[in-house]
Structure formats: structure tokens, C-alpha cells
Design a protein around this motif. Sequence first.
Motif, short mmCIF file in Angstrom:
data_model
loop_
_atom_site.label_atom_id
_atom_site.label_comp_id
_atom_site.label_asym_id
_atom_site.label_seq_id
_atom_site.Cartn_x
_atom_site.Cartn_y
_atom_site.Cartn_z
N PRO A 16 0.77 -1.25 0.00
CA PRO A 16 0.00 0.00 0.00
C PRO A 16 0.80 1.30 0.00
O PRO A 16 0.23 2.36 0.22
N GLY A 17 2.10 1.24 -0.24
CA GLY A 17 2.88 2.48 -0.32
C GLY A 17 2.80 3.29 0.95
O GLY A 17 3.06 2.79 2.04
N ARG A 18 2.40 4.55 0.81
CA ARG A 18 2.25 5.42 1.98
C ARG A 18 0.85 5.35 2.58
O ARG A 18 0.54 6.06 3.54
N GLY A 19 -0.02 4.54 1.98
CA GLY A 19 -1.41 4.47 2.44
C GLY A 19 -2.31 5.48 1.77
O GLY A 19 -3.47 5.65 2.17
N THR A 20 -1.83 6.13 0.71
CA THR A 20 -2.59 7.19 0.05
C THR A 20 -3.81 6.64 -0.67
O THR A 20 -4.91 7.19 -0.56
N LEU A 21 -3.64 5.58 -1.45
CA LEU A 21 -4.78 4.99 -2.15
C LEU A 21 -5.85 4.57 -1.16
O LEU A 21 -7.04 4.84 -1.36
N ALA A 22 -5.44 3.92 -0.08
CA ALA A 22 -6.41 3.46 0.91
C ALA A 22 -7.18 4.63 1.51
O ALA A 22 -8.40 4.55 1.72
N ALA A 23 -6.49 5.73 1.80
CA ALA A 23 -7.17 6.90 2.38
C ALA A 23 -8.24 7.43 1.45
O ALA A 23 -9.37 7.74 1.87
N ASP A 24 -7.91 7.54 0.17
CA ASP A 24 -8.88 8.07 -0.80
C ASP A 24 -10.01 7.08 -1.05
O ASP A 24 -11.18 7.47 -1.14
N ALA A 25 -9.68 5.79 -1.16
CA ALA A 25 -10.71 4.78 -1.39
C ALA A 25 -11.66 4.68 -0.21
O ALA A 25 -12.90 4.61 -0.39
N LEU A 26 -11.14 4.67 0.99
CA LEU A 26 -11.98 4.51 2.18
C LEU A 26 -12.86 5.73 2.42
O LEU A 26 -13.97 5.60 2.95
N ARG A 27 -12.39 6.91 2.02
CA ARG A 27 -13.24 8.10 2.15
C ARG A 27 -14.51 7.94 1.32
O ARG A 27 -15.61 8.27 1.77
N VAL A 28 -14.36 7.41 0.11
CA VAL A 28 -15.53 7.18 -0.74
C VAL A 28 -16.38 6.03 -0.18
O VAL A 28 -17.61 6.10 -0.17
N MET A 29 -15.73 4.97 0.28
CA MET A 29 -16.48 3.85 0.85
C MET A 29 -17.34 4.32 2.03
O MET A 29 -18.51 3.92 2.15
N ARG A 30 -16.78 5.16 2.88
CA ARG A 30 -17.54 5.61 4.05
C ARG A 30 -18.73 6.47 3.63
O ARG A 30 -19.77 6.44 4.29
N SER A 31 -18.58 7.20 2.54
CA SER A 31 -19.72 7.99 2.06
C SER A 31 -20.82 7.08 1.53
O SER A 31 -21.99 7.49 1.45
N ALA A 32 -20.46 5.83 1.19
CA ALA A 32 -21.44 4.82 0.78
C ALA A 32 -21.86 3.95 1.95
O ALA A 32 -22.41 2.87 1.75
N ARG A 33 -21.58 4.40 3.16
CA ARG A 33 -21.94 3.69 4.40
C ARG A 33 -21.26 2.33 4.51
O ARG A 33 -21.84 1.36 4.97
N LEU A 34 -20.04 2.31 4.07
CA LEU A 34 -19.19 1.12 4.21
C LEU A 34 -17.90 1.55 4.89
O LEU A 34 -17.14 2.34 4.34
N ASP A 35 -17.69 1.08 6.10
CA ASP A 35 -16.50 1.46 6.87
C ASP A 35 -15.80 0.18 7.35
O ASP A 35 -15.88 -0.18 8.52
N PRO A 36 -15.11 -0.51 6.44
CA PRO A 36 -14.55 -1.81 6.79
C PRO A 36 -13.24 -1.69 7.55
O PRO A 36 -12.52 -0.69 7.43
N PRO A 37 -12.90 -2.71 8.34
CA PRO A 37 -11.55 -2.77 8.90
C PRO A 37 -10.51 -2.79 7.78
O PRO A 37 -10.78 -3.27 6.67
N ILE A 38 -9.33 -2.27 8.09
CA ILE A 38 -8.28 -2.10 7.09
C ILE A 38 -7.18 -3.11 7.33
O ILE A 38 -6.66 -3.23 8.46
N HIS A 39 -6.79 -3.82 6.29
CA HIS A 39 -5.71 -4.80 6.38
C HIS A 39 -4.71 -4.54 5.26
O HIS A 39 -5.07 -4.46 4.09
N PHE A 40 -3.44 -4.40 5.65
CA PHE A 40 -2.36 -4.16 4.69
C PHE A 40 -1.40 -5.35 4.67
O PHE A 40 -1.02 -5.85 5.75
N VAL A 41 -1.02 -5.78 3.49
CA VAL A 41 0.07 -6.75 3.35
C VAL A 41 1.30 -5.95 2.98
O VAL A 41 1.42 -5.43 1.87
N GLU A 42 2.20 -5.81 3.93
CA GLU A 42 3.37 -4.94 3.78
C GLU A 42 4.50 -5.46 4.66
O GLU A 42 4.29 -5.73 5.84
N THR A 43 5.69 -5.59 4.09
CA THR A 43 6.83 -6.09 4.87
C THR A 43 7.82 -4.99 5.24
O THR A 43 8.67 -5.22 6.09
N SER A 44 7.74 -3.82 4.61
CA SER A 44 8.72 -2.76 4.85
C SER A 44 8.42 -2.01 6.14
O SER A 44 7.36 -1.40 6.28
#
Length: 303
Positions: A59-87
Amino acid sequence: MEACNAYYYATRDPLGARGDFTTAPEISQMFGELVGAALADAWQRAGKPWPVRFVELGPGRGTLAADALRVMRSARLDPPIHFVETSPTLRAAQALQHPGAHWHDRIDELPDDGPLLLVANEFLDALPVRQHVGGQERRIEFIGGHLAFDRDGEIVETAPARDEAVAAIASRLVAQGGAALVIDYGHPESAPGDTLQALHAHRFARVLDRPGEQDLTAHVDFAAVARAARAAGAEVTLLAEQGPWLERLGIIARAAALAATAPERAGEIEEARARLCRPDRMGSLFKLLAIHAPGWPAPAGLG
């Protein structure tokens, strides 16, 4: 490639002007917003199953997730967040934007008790490839103080690690439900060719220079991705180019709305849209397909 990239990502933030490359989410919020809209829409059309989780691979810096989740929440979807990241470096950056996220080293560590809404943007290209010339694996030697390939000729690339990752994604979706968007640069059909490349300071570099100090990637063979997903029992959409897909999802209207809200940024917003969509920039080179569970709808904009 595996050893170099493991060290490379563990020791730096490679993104942005001071790094080696820039990804689509860092170019504009519109990219992540439309990813989030596509996944939220698929979830709604699947009947809004719960629990459901948002998953991003690499997920890099988490930028995509922040933008995607903002839209999801506006659609009344607020899921837990899981990242696969080793760095460790990138995990720290992600935690600043998503302090409540859950981190995993591997896909098989993800929760298994509900559907997944998953995105892998420029994740598969960084997984190691193998190259063969005349049926023999191409290797690297240390000659005269320099790294060099031991053979040249027509190259055939395979990516066992990539196939394994796709199979793991698809198997999870088949067992749990959900949909995944796979977005990357690559080619639609399997064919011979050397696609291994290095980026250093936003420029192409010799792949054997500076091991562990530059980004190594290879073009994604989307035909192989589809084969691996189908072999695991998942449904796979047709392949789409990034530009037309973003346009089908409404990026032109979204750019106009952003420009109307901030007229002083209109030129910047239009430049970002053009960079993401124009065929001579990212619009054609970058492609995507969706992998989804049988019985789940395909994300919008994909056949």
C-alpha cells in the motif's frame, strides 16, 4: 531481484520527488476515489455482506487506501483495514494515515471469516521473475568486478512468485467471497521478451547497477494472472486499460467537480487526469482486471 527489492523497500520510502518513482495514487486523489467507488459498488450489488474487509497489497504510503476509504464511508461502508506490507519504513508511513490498520507479511495471514475488497496497485510488478534463454535459466555472475548476465538471446520470463500470489488472492475470494482489482503495467498476452527494468531517481537504469539501491520491476503478464486466478476457481473479468476504465467510472466529471471547488488548481487537476488517462502516458501502459468470487458481481467498468 527478490533480495534486492526486499532490502530496497525495507530501507527507504521510494515514492515522490525524492524517491525513484511515483504511483497513480500519489498523482491524484481521483485514482483512489474511483477504486473505492468500484469496490463499494460491488459490495452493494453483492447484497452488502458483513463482515467485510478492505485489503491492500503493497500500500505504499497508504494514500490509495485513504482516498478509497473516504468514498467507501460515504457509501456507508467502513470496513476494517488490512495491509500486506513487509517494509518497516512504509508501515510507519501507513500508520500515520491509518493508525487502526492491521498489518500482515503474507496474503495467507489475512482473516478468513468474511469477504475481502482487495486492491493490488503496482504490487505484482515487484515480485521476482525468472528468465530463460534457450531453455536454460539466465543467471548472474561476478566478472571483472561487475555483475553480468551469463547468457543472452531470446528471453522467456516466468514469475512463480507472481502466480503464487494471484492463486492466494483467488483462493481467498473463492472461499470467502469478495472482489480484487489488480492494476499494473504489463502486456495482455504471454510472449517472449525481456521486461526486467530498474528505476533510479525517476530514470531508467541498468538493472545490475546498485543492487538493493534502485527499484526492480518486470511487466506483468496479465494472461498468466488470469490463468492462475481461474485455476484457483475464481472468476476473472476482461482486461481493461487504465485510462478508459477511469473514464468509464467518471474521472472527467470528478476532475471538473474538483476544479470547480478549487479553480486555482484547475490546471494541476487536469494535468493529473491527463497523466492517468492519456494513452501516451499511463492510460494504455497500465492495465487492470478484476478477480471475484463466483456469485459476486464484477466491479464496475469491467466486462
